[in-house]
Design a protein around this motif. Structure first.
Motif, PDB file in Angstrom:
ATOM      1  N   THR A   1       0.729  27.878 -13.202  1.00 12.82           N
ATOM      2  CA  THR A   1       0.421  26.612 -12.523  1.00 12.82           C
ATOM      3  C   THR A   1       1.537  25.603 -12.791  1.00 12.82           C
ATOM      4  O   THR A   1       2.351  25.795 -13.709  1.00 12.82           O
ATOM      5  N   VAL A   2       1.545  24.519 -11.996  1.00 13.70           N
ATOM      6  CA  VAL A   2       2.560  23.488 -12.248  1.00 13.70           C
ATOM      7  C   VAL A   2       2.366  22.874 -13.631  1.00 13.70           C
ATOM      8  O   VAL A   2       3.324  22.422 -14.253  1.00 13.70           O
ATOM      9  N   ASP A   3       1.132  22.921 -14.146  1.00 12.90           N
ATOM     10  CA  ASP A   3       0.917  22.369 -15.487  1.00 12.90           C
ATOM     11  C   ASP A   3       1.559  23.249 -16.559  1.00 12.90           C
ATOM     12  O   ASP A   3       1.992  22.742 -17.601  1.00 12.90           O
ATOM     13  N   ASP A   4       1.663  24.542 -16.310  1.00 18.57           N
ATOM     14  CA  ASP A   4       2.362  25.416 -17.259  1.00 18.57           C
ATOM     15  C   ASP A   4       3.823  24.992 -17.378  1.00 18.57           C
ATOM     16  O   ASP A   4       4.383  24.934 -18.476  1.00 18.57           O
ATOM     17  N   LEU A   5       4.430  24.675 -16.245  1.00 15.70           N
ATOM     18  CA  LEU A   5       5.819  24.207 -16.257  1.00 15.70           C
ATOM     19  C   LEU A   5       5.922  22.878 -17.007  1.00 15.70           C
ATOM     20  O   LEU A   5       6.807  22.677 -17.849  1.00 15.70           O
ATOM     21  N   ARG A   6       4.981  21.953 -16.681  1.00 19.17           N
ATOM     22  CA  ARG A   6       4.988  20.648 -17.351  1.00 19.17           C
ATOM     23  C   ARG A   6       4.919  20.827 -18.871  1.00 19.17           C
ATOM     24  O   ARG A   6       5.686  20.196 -19.622  1.00 19.17           O
TER      25      ARG A   6
ATOM     26  N   GLU B   1       0.084  10.081 -16.877  1.00 20.01           N
ATOM     27  CA  GLU B   1       0.940   8.995 -16.391  1.00 20.01           C
ATOM     28  C   GLU B   1       1.874   9.380 -15.258  1.00 20.01           C
ATOM     29  O   GLU B   1       2.608   8.531 -14.757  1.00 20.01           O
ATOM     30  N   ILE B   2       1.855  10.627 -14.873  1.00 21.26           N
ATOM     31  CA  ILE B   2       2.777  11.042 -13.815  1.00 21.26           C
ATOM     32  C   ILE B   2       2.063  11.862 -12.741  1.00 21.26           C
ATOM     33  O   ILE B   2       0.927  12.311 -12.923  1.00 21.26           O
TER      34      ILE B   2
ATOM     35  N   ILE C   1       2.288  16.639  -2.525  1.00 19.71           N
ATOM     36  CA  ILE C   1       1.569  16.272  -3.750  1.00 19.71           C
ATOM     37  C   ILE C   1       0.776  17.491  -4.251  1.00 19.71           C
ATOM     38  O   ILE C   1       0.101  18.166  -3.471  1.00 19.71           O
ATOM     39  N   ALA C   2       0.885  17.776  -5.548  1.00 18.69           N
ATOM     40  CA  ALA C   2       0.212  18.943  -6.126  1.00 18.69           C
ATOM     41  C   ALA C   2      -0.785  18.501  -7.187  1.00 18.69           C
ATOM     42  O   ALA C   2      -0.594  17.487  -7.852  1.00 18.69           O
ATOM     43  N   ALA C   3      -1.848  19.294  -7.346  1.00 15.23           N
ATOM     44  CA  ALA C   3      -2.760  19.122  -8.472  1.00 15.23           C
ATOM     45  C   ALA C   3      -2.190  19.937  -9.634  1.00 15.23           C
ATOM     46  O   ALA C   3      -1.434  20.888  -9.424  1.00 15.23           O
ATOM     47  N   TRP C   4      -2.568  19.558 -10.865  1.00 18.14           N
ATOM     48  CA  TRP C   4      -1.962  20.218 -12.025  1.00 18.14           C
ATOM     49  C   TRP C   4      -2.251  21.716 -12.084  1.00 18.14           C
ATOM     50  O   TRP C   4      -1.462  22.492 -12.620  1.00 18.14           O
ATOM     51  N   ASN C   5      -3.381  22.124 -11.520  1.00 17.54           N
ATOM     52  CA  ASN C   5      -3.684  23.567 -11.572  1.00 17.54           C
ATOM     53  C   ASN C   5      -3.264  24.305 -10.301  1.00 17.54           C
ATOM     54  O   ASN C   5      -3.670  25.446 -10.083  1.00 17.54           O
ATOM     55  N   ASP C   6      -2.432  23.663  -9.467  1.00 15.93           N
ATOM     56  CA  ASP C   6      -1.903  24.382  -8.298  1.00 15.93           C
ATOM     57  C   ASP C   6      -0.959  25.492  -8.781  1.00 15.93           C
ATOM     58  O   ASP C   6      -0.256  25.311  -9.779  1.00 15.93           O
ATOM     59  N   PRO C   7      -0.915  26.610  -8.046  1.00 17.79           N
ATOM     60  CA  PRO C   7      -0.038  27.723  -8.459  1.00 17.79           C
ATOM     61  C   PRO C   7       1.429  27.332  -8.341  1.00 17.79           C
ATOM     62  O   PRO C   7       1.797  26.441  -7.569  1.00 17.79           O
ATOM     63  N   ILE C   8       2.264  27.976  -9.110  1.00 15.05           N
ATOM     64  CA  ILE C   8       3.708  27.769  -9.047  1.00 15.05           C
ATOM     65  C   ILE C   8       4.344  29.132  -8.758  1.00 15.05           C
ATOM     66  O   ILE C   8       3.775  30.170  -9.125  1.00 15.05           O
ATOM     67  N   ALA C   9       5.485  29.143  -8.072  1.00 15.99           N
ATOM     68  CA  ALA C   9       6.123  30.424  -7.746  1.00 15.99           C
ATOM     69  C   ALA C   9       7.635  30.284  -7.853  1.00 15.99           C
ATOM     70  O   ALA C   9       8.183  29.177  -7.703  1.00 15.99           O
ATOM     71  N   ASP C  10       8.264  31.382  -8.119  1.00 21.53           N
ATOM     72  CA  ASP C  10       9.722  31.412  -8.220  1.00 21.53           C
ATOM     73  C   ASP C  10      10.319  30.860  -6.911  1.00 21.53           C
ATOM     74  O   ASP C  10       9.845  31.168  -5.821  1.00 21.53           O
ATOM     75  N   GLY C  11      11.319  29.990  -7.036  1.00 25.01           N
ATOM     76  CA  GLY C  11      11.965  29.411  -5.850  1.00 25.01           C
ATOM     77  C   GLY C  11      11.413  28.046  -5.473  1.00 25.01           C
ATOM     78  O   GLY C  11      11.981  27.359  -4.620  1.00 25.01           O
ATOM     79  N   ASP C  12      10.321  27.631  -6.113  1.00 25.38           N
ATOM     80  CA  ASP C  12       9.715  26.326  -5.773  1.00 25.38           C
ATOM     81  C   ASP C  12      10.631  25.152  -6.117  1.00 25.38           C
ATOM     82  O   ASP C  12      11.444  25.226  -7.045  1.00 25.38           O
TER      83      ASP C  12
END
Lengths: 84, 155, 155, 84
Positions: free
Chosen positions: A30-35, A53-54, A62-73
């Motif tokens: 998820t994008v939160d994993d990256l964060r 705060e961000i 706009i993404a939610a914190w638990n949205d999936p993330i993928a290579d190339g994003d």
């Protein structure tokens, strides 16, 4: 492949960089994993990238914190918007 | 509404509200109502440290997509014949124009509602950030206001 | 708000929405928001007998007093830095400007609300009457709409 | 003294006059008394000046039907307004 990371406004000023290219890590789901991975750098990163705060955008939406993330994003972190 | 009746621009140059208002209705004789909003850099006389300049930053690429999505949502909710959204970026001084939103419709209720909706959504969902510079040269990022979020949640 | 920040005009001549919008904010650096409404003579494509011209009649003397009372009420309800109301009278064609209402304020909520309030009150309380002329030369007085009365009662 | 009476829009067209000066009648107490006196003329007057279909202004201010009337007043009768 890789992730393109962008920082805007107060977040960019606090981190001292407007963006970076980051090697893809297959454990990120998820994008939160990256964060959290960025926060783990400590210092300004941990202070600035608190999810309270961000906001985050994934591929310019706009993404939610638990949205999936993928290579190339393209992932962006920024403070609440203040235009208009 | 023809696709070309939607105008979305993000630019450093100034714009002319009179020209934009005229463009919203001149091509369509069924337009009976044009509601517009003009936002300006304002002086804050009561606050500590008078603002002398304002810098508008944005997220190129995402900004245009976010504004297009907001306009699409307005067109889905109200019968509009034309919509214009213009937002400036870069350094601006007190009194300078920042943003223009205009909505044309056959009837005034739709034009008013869509115009106010667009401003409320733009204020909370389009990636723009304001940085103020005070007379002493200090810079500070403008804080988001909870009241803006509340207004956007009305719709 | 200085008394001269209120402009009320009833006139047969056209007006320039761009000039009027500029006048609403140029003298006061605390203005952050200008909401405007422009009403136009519109074609009614679905209705029987296309309208070719419109004649606006009014009650000289009372019109100006009624508009001043409506503007005073708006200024009582919202913090406004400037207000402009312009209404044309006499013969007009499809596409012609009829009415302009503009409100300037520090904040957008007041500017939007006052502008819509002024239009709703003007539509139901200012002594103007519209007479349409169709393509066949027939004339008919426009009927008042219950929806306008309902909108005015919201405030 | 006298009353100055004005008619506008559809009311004027139906009555065929934009106004008149009327000698004061001390029995009139409200604007509705005047309206009824005009209706008593019959024909277009009775048809047009029904209080359900018109409004009245006294001295250039919207009046209710039971508002007082006085010698020297300017009284206007007109249909519901349609400007803007």
């Amino acid at each position: 492949m890789a992730l393109s990371i962008k920082y805007f406004a107060r977040v960019r000023d606090a981190l001292g960089t407007s963006g970076e290219t980051l090697a893809w890590n297959a454990t990120w789901q998820t994008v939160d994993d990256l964060r959290q991975a960025l926060c783990a750098r400590g210092g300004a990163w941990a202070e600035t990238l608190s999810r309270e705060e961000i906001h985050c955008a994934r591929n310019q939406q706009i993404a939610a914190w638990n949205d999936p993330i993928a290579d190339g994003d393209e992932i962006a972190f920024f403070p609440p918007v203040t235009g208009g | 509404m023809a696709k070309d009746a939607v105008t979305i621009r993000v630019q450093s140059e100034d714009f002319d509200p009179g020209v934009e208002t005229q463009r919203l209705h001149e091509a369509d004789p069924t337009v009976g109502a044009v509601a517009t909003f003009l936002g300006l850099v304002r002086a804050h006389p009561q606050e500590d440290g008078a603002v002398t300049t304002m810098t508008l930053e944005h997220y190129p690429g995402m900004t245009e997509k976010a504004l297009a999505a907001i306009v699409d949502e307005a067109r889905r909710r109200w019968p509009l014949t034309a919509v214009t959204v213009i937002h400036r970026v870069g350094p601006l001084a007190v009194g300078d124009r920042i943003v223009f939103v205009g909505c044309a419709s056959s009837h005034r209720a739709a034009a008013f509602a869509a115009c106010e909706f667009l401003m409320d959504y733009l204020k909370t969902r389009a990636p723009f950030w304001k940085k103020e510079t005070t007379a002493s040269g200090e810079t500070r990022w403008v804080k988001a206001r909870a009241s803006d979020e509340e207004r956007a949640l009305r719709w």
